[in-house]
Design a protein around this motif. Structure first.
Motif, PDB file in Angstrom:
ATOM      1  N   GLU A 240      16.960   8.197   5.480  1.00 24.76           N
ATOM      2  CA  GLU A 240      17.724   8.470   6.702  1.00 24.76           C
ATOM      3  C   GLU A 240      19.114   7.845   6.658  1.00 24.76           C
ATOM      4  O   GLU A 240      19.988   8.207   7.436  1.00 24.76           O
ATOM      5  CB  GLU A 240      16.974   7.948   7.932  1.00 24.76           C
ATOM      6  N   LEU A 241      19.311   6.884   5.766  1.00 23.43           N
ATOM      7  CA  LEU A 241      20.598   6.196   5.663  1.00 23.43           C
ATOM      8  C   LEU A 241      21.603   7.118   4.985  1.00 23.43           C
ATOM      9  O   LEU A 241      21.348   7.623   3.876  1.00 23.43           O
ATOM     10  CB  LEU A 241      20.414   4.905   4.860  1.00 23.43           C
ATOM     11  N   GLU A 242      22.717   7.361   5.647  1.00 22.70           N
ATOM     12  CA  GLU A 242      23.725   8.275   5.104  1.00 22.70           C
ATOM     13  C   GLU A 242      24.236   7.785   3.755  1.00 22.70           C
ATOM     14  O   GLU A 242      24.622   6.628   3.613  1.00 22.70           O
ATOM     15  CB  GLU A 242      24.890   8.410   6.089  1.00 22.70           C
ATOM     16  N   GLY A 243      24.200   8.663   2.764  1.00 26.06           N
ATOM     17  CA  GLY A 243      24.663   8.330   1.424  1.00 26.06           C
ATOM     18  C   GLY A 243      23.528   8.083   0.447  1.00 26.06           C
ATOM     19  O   GLY A 243      23.723   8.136  -0.762  1.00 26.06           O
ATOM     20  N   VAL A 244      22.320   7.814   0.955  1.00 21.47           N
ATOM     21  CA  VAL A 244      21.171   7.592   0.072  1.00 21.47           C
ATOM     22  C   VAL A 244      20.681   8.946  -0.422  1.00 21.47           C
ATOM     23  O   VAL A 244      20.438   9.856   0.358  1.00 21.47           O
ATOM     24  CB  VAL A 244      20.044   6.824   0.797  1.00 21.47           C
ATOM     25  N   GLN A 245      20.541   9.063  -1.744  1.00 22.36           N
ATOM     26  CA  GLN A 245      20.172  10.340  -2.338  1.00 22.36           C
ATOM     27  C   GLN A 245      18.774  10.348  -2.928  1.00 22.36           C
ATOM     28  O   GLN A 245      18.145  11.397  -3.013  1.00 22.36           O
ATOM     29  CB  GLN A 245      21.199  10.723  -3.401  1.00 22.36           C
ATOM     30  N   GLU A 246      18.287   9.181  -3.336  1.00 27.98           N
ATOM     31  CA  GLU A 246      16.952   9.130  -3.937  1.00 27.98           C
ATOM     32  C   GLU A 246      16.367   7.742  -3.726  1.00 27.98           C
ATOM     33  O   GLU A 246      17.074   6.743  -3.842  1.00 27.98           O
ATOM     34  CB  GLU A 246      17.050   9.422  -5.436  1.00 27.98           C
ATOM     35  N   VAL A 247      15.077   7.701  -3.414  1.00 29.42           N
ATOM     36  CA  VAL A 247      14.377   6.429  -3.237  1.00 29.42           C
ATOM     37  C   VAL A 247      13.052   6.516  -3.966  1.00 29.42           C
ATOM     38  O   VAL A 247      12.299   7.469  -3.776  1.00 29.42           O
ATOM     39  CB  VAL A 247      14.107   6.121  -1.743  1.00 29.42           C
ATOM     40  N   THR A 248      12.778   5.530  -4.805  1.00 29.50           N
ATOM     41  CA  THR A 248      11.463   5.410  -5.407  1.00 29.50           C
ATOM     42  C   THR A 248      10.973   3.998  -5.114  1.00 29.50           C
ATOM     43  O   THR A 248      11.734   3.044  -5.165  1.00 29.50           O
ATOM     44  CB  THR A 248      11.471   5.658  -6.930  1.00 29.50           C
ATOM     45  N   ALA A 249       9.705   3.891  -4.773  1.00 28.15           N
ATOM     46  CA  ALA A 249       9.114   2.584  -4.482  1.00 28.15           C
ATOM     47  C   ALA A 249       7.769   2.519  -5.185  1.00 28.15           C
ATOM     48  O   ALA A 249       7.069   3.519  -5.294  1.00 28.15           O
ATOM     49  CB  ALA A 249       8.949   2.400  -2.979  1.00 28.15           C
ATOM     50  N   ASP A 250       7.414   1.329  -5.661  1.00 35.88           N
ATOM     51  CA  ASP A 250       6.170   1.152  -6.400  1.00 35.88           C
ATOM     52  C   ASP A 250       5.410  -0.038  -5.840  1.00 35.88           C
ATOM     53  O   ASP A 250       5.921  -1.153  -5.836  1.00 35.88           O
ATOM     54  CB  ASP A 250       6.500   0.946  -7.878  1.00 35.88           C
ATOM     55  N   GLU A 251       4.178   0.204  -5.376  1.00 36.15           N
ATOM     56  CA  GLU A 251       3.400  -0.878  -4.780  1.00 36.15           C
ATOM     57  C   GLU A 251       2.872  -1.858  -5.822  1.00 36.15           C
ATOM     58  O   GLU A 251       2.601  -3.011  -5.505  1.00 36.15           O
ATOM     59  CB  GLU A 251       2.258  -0.336  -3.924  1.00 36.15           C
ATOM     60  N   ASP A 252       2.747  -1.439  -7.081  1.00 33.37           N
ATOM     61  CA  ASP A 252       2.256  -2.334  -8.131  1.00 33.37           C
ATOM     62  C   ASP A 252       3.328  -3.344  -8.563  1.00 33.37           C
ATOM     63  O   ASP A 252       3.053  -4.534  -8.678  1.00 33.37           O
ATOM     64  CB  ASP A 252       1.775  -1.543  -9.345  1.00 33.37           C
ATOM     65  N   THR A 253       4.546  -2.852  -8.785  1.00 34.64           N
ATOM     66  CA  THR A 253       5.631  -3.748  -9.219  1.00 34.64           C
ATOM     67  C   THR A 253       6.399  -4.325  -8.032  1.00 34.64           C
ATOM     68  O   THR A 253       7.200  -5.237  -8.207  1.00 34.64           O
ATOM     69  CB  THR A 253       6.633  -2.999 -10.124  1.00 34.64           C
ATOM     70  N   LYS A 254       6.167  -3.764  -6.846  1.00 34.12           N
ATOM     71  CA  LYS A 254       6.849  -4.178  -5.617  1.00 34.12           C
ATOM     72  C   LYS A 254       8.369  -4.019  -5.755  1.00 34.12           C
ATOM     73  O   LYS A 254       9.149  -4.829  -5.288  1.00 34.12           O
ATOM     74  CB  LYS A 254       6.476  -5.601  -5.226  1.00 34.12           C
ATOM     75  N   GLN A 255       8.762  -2.921  -6.394  1.00 39.30           N
ATOM     76  CA  GLN A 255      10.177  -2.635  -6.572  1.00 39.30           C
ATOM     77  C   GLN A 255      10.569  -1.345  -5.871  1.00 39.30           C
ATOM     78  O   GLN A 255       9.782  -0.399  -5.798  1.00 39.30           O
ATOM     79  CB  GLN A 255      10.526  -2.532  -8.059  1.00 39.30           C
ATOM     80  N   VAL A 256      11.801  -1.356  -5.374  1.00 38.34           N
ATOM     81  CA  VAL A 256      12.386  -0.188  -4.730  1.00 38.34           C
ATOM     82  C   VAL A 256      13.676   0.131  -5.477  1.00 38.34           C
ATOM     83  O   VAL A 256      14.525  -0.740  -5.650  1.00 38.34           O
ATOM     84  CB  VAL A 256      12.687  -0.463  -3.239  1.00 38.34           C
ATOM     85  N   ARG A 257      13.797   1.369  -5.915  1.00 42.60           N
ATOM     86  CA  ARG A 257      15.019   1.825  -6.594  1.00 42.60           C
ATOM     87  C   ARG A 257      15.700   2.837  -5.689  1.00 42.60           C
ATOM     88  O   ARG A 257      15.064   3.768  -5.202  1.00 42.60           O
ATOM     89  CB  ARG A 257      14.672   2.469  -7.928  1.00 42.60           C
TER      90      ARG A 257
ATOM     91  N   CYS B 171       0.835  -1.201   0.000  1.00 38.22           N
ATOM     92  CA  CYS B 171       0.000   0.000   0.000  1.00 38.22           C
ATOM     93  C   CYS B 171       0.872   1.253   0.000  1.00 38.22           C
ATOM     94  O   CYS B 171       2.098   1.168   0.093  1.00 38.22           O
ATOM     95  CB  CYS B 171      -0.918   0.002   1.233  1.00 38.22           C
ATOM     96  N   ALA B 172       0.216   2.395  -0.072  1.00 36.13           N
ATOM     97  CA  ALA B 172       0.935   3.675  -0.076  1.00 36.13           C
ATOM     98  C   ALA B 172       1.682   3.897   1.237  1.00 36.13           C
ATOM     99  O   ALA B 172       2.743   4.531   1.251  1.00 36.13           O
ATOM    100  CB  ALA B 172      -0.036   4.818  -0.342  1.00 36.13           C
ATOM    101  N   HIS B 173       1.151   3.389   2.336  1.00 39.39           N
ATOM    102  CA  HIS B 173       1.839   3.521   3.625  1.00 39.39           C
ATOM    103  C   HIS B 173       3.173   2.779   3.589  1.00 39.39           C
ATOM    104  O   HIS B 173       4.183   3.266   4.098  1.00 39.39           O
ATOM    105  CB  HIS B 173       0.959   2.997   4.763  1.00 39.39           C
ATOM    106  N   CYS B 174       3.186   1.603   2.989  1.00 37.37           N
ATOM    107  CA  CYS B 174       4.435   0.836   2.848  1.00 37.37           C
ATOM    108  C   CYS B 174       5.465   1.646   2.053  1.00 37.37           C
ATOM    109  O   CYS B 174       6.630   1.745   2.447  1.00 37.37           O
ATOM    110  CB  CYS B 174       4.179  -0.486   2.124  1.00 37.37           C
ATOM    111  N   VAL B 175       5.022   2.214   0.945  1.00 39.19           N
ATOM    112  CA  VAL B 175       5.894   3.028   0.097  1.00 39.19           C
ATOM    113  C   VAL B 175       6.471   4.193   0.894  1.00 39.19           C
ATOM    114  O   VAL B 175       7.682   4.444   0.870  1.00 39.19           O
ATOM    115  CB  VAL B 175       5.126   3.533  -1.151  1.00 39.19           C
ATOM    116  N   HIS B 176       5.615   4.885   1.623  1.00 43.14           N
ATOM    117  CA  HIS B 176       6.043   6.037   2.425  1.00 43.14           C
ATOM    118  C   HIS B 176       7.066   5.619   3.484  1.00 43.14           C
ATOM    119  O   HIS B 176       8.104   6.268   3.651  1.00 43.14           O
ATOM    120  CB  HIS B 176       4.828   6.692   3.080  1.00 43.14           C
ATOM    121  N   THR B 177       6.784   4.533   4.191  1.00 39.41           N
ATOM    122  CA  THR B 177       7.692   4.055   5.239  1.00 39.41           C
ATOM    123  C   THR B 177       9.063   3.718   4.669  1.00 39.41           C
ATOM    124  O   THR B 177      10.098   4.127   5.214  1.00 39.41           O
ATOM    125  CB  THR B 177       7.101   2.819   5.946  1.00 39.41           C
ATOM    126  N   ILE B 178       9.084   2.994   3.561  1.00 43.33           N
ATOM    127  CA  ILE B 178      10.352   2.607   2.936  1.00 43.33           C
ATOM    128  C   ILE B 178      11.140   3.851   2.519  1.00 43.33           C
ATOM    129  O   ILE B 178      12.340   3.957   2.788  1.00 43.33           O
ATOM    130  CB  ILE B 178      10.098   1.675   1.738  1.00 43.33           C
TER     131      ILE B 178
END
Length: 67
Positions: A26-43, A13-20
């Motif tokens: 918050e992880l040092e060095g991470v610059q961009e996060v995209t997550a998709d609940e339809d494909t269940k992928q995190v980039r 769900c959208a809550h899962c996406v938001h949490t991820i």
């Protein structure tokens, strides 16, 4: 900069996406996060000190393990 796409079957769900996104940004060095609940992928776009292992570890810690 590096970039990784992970399959995270626990995204339901959208809550899962938001949490991820919020937790990974918050992880040092991470610059961009995209997550998709339809494909269940995190980039994630990151650079050191973040690593693929630290990203996967954090996902597991927040109960969204990558497979």
């Amino acid at each position: 900069m590096e970039n990784i796409t992970l399959h995270v079957p626990g995204i339901n769900c959208a809550h899962c996406v938001h949490t991820i996104k919020m937790e990974l940004m918050e992880l040092e060095g991470v610059q961009e996060v995209t997550a998709d609940e339809d494909t269940k992928q995190v980039r994630v776009v990151y650079s050191p000190p973040a690593t693929e292992a630290s990203i996967k570890s954090l996902l597991k810690e927040i109960n969204y393990p990558a497979v």
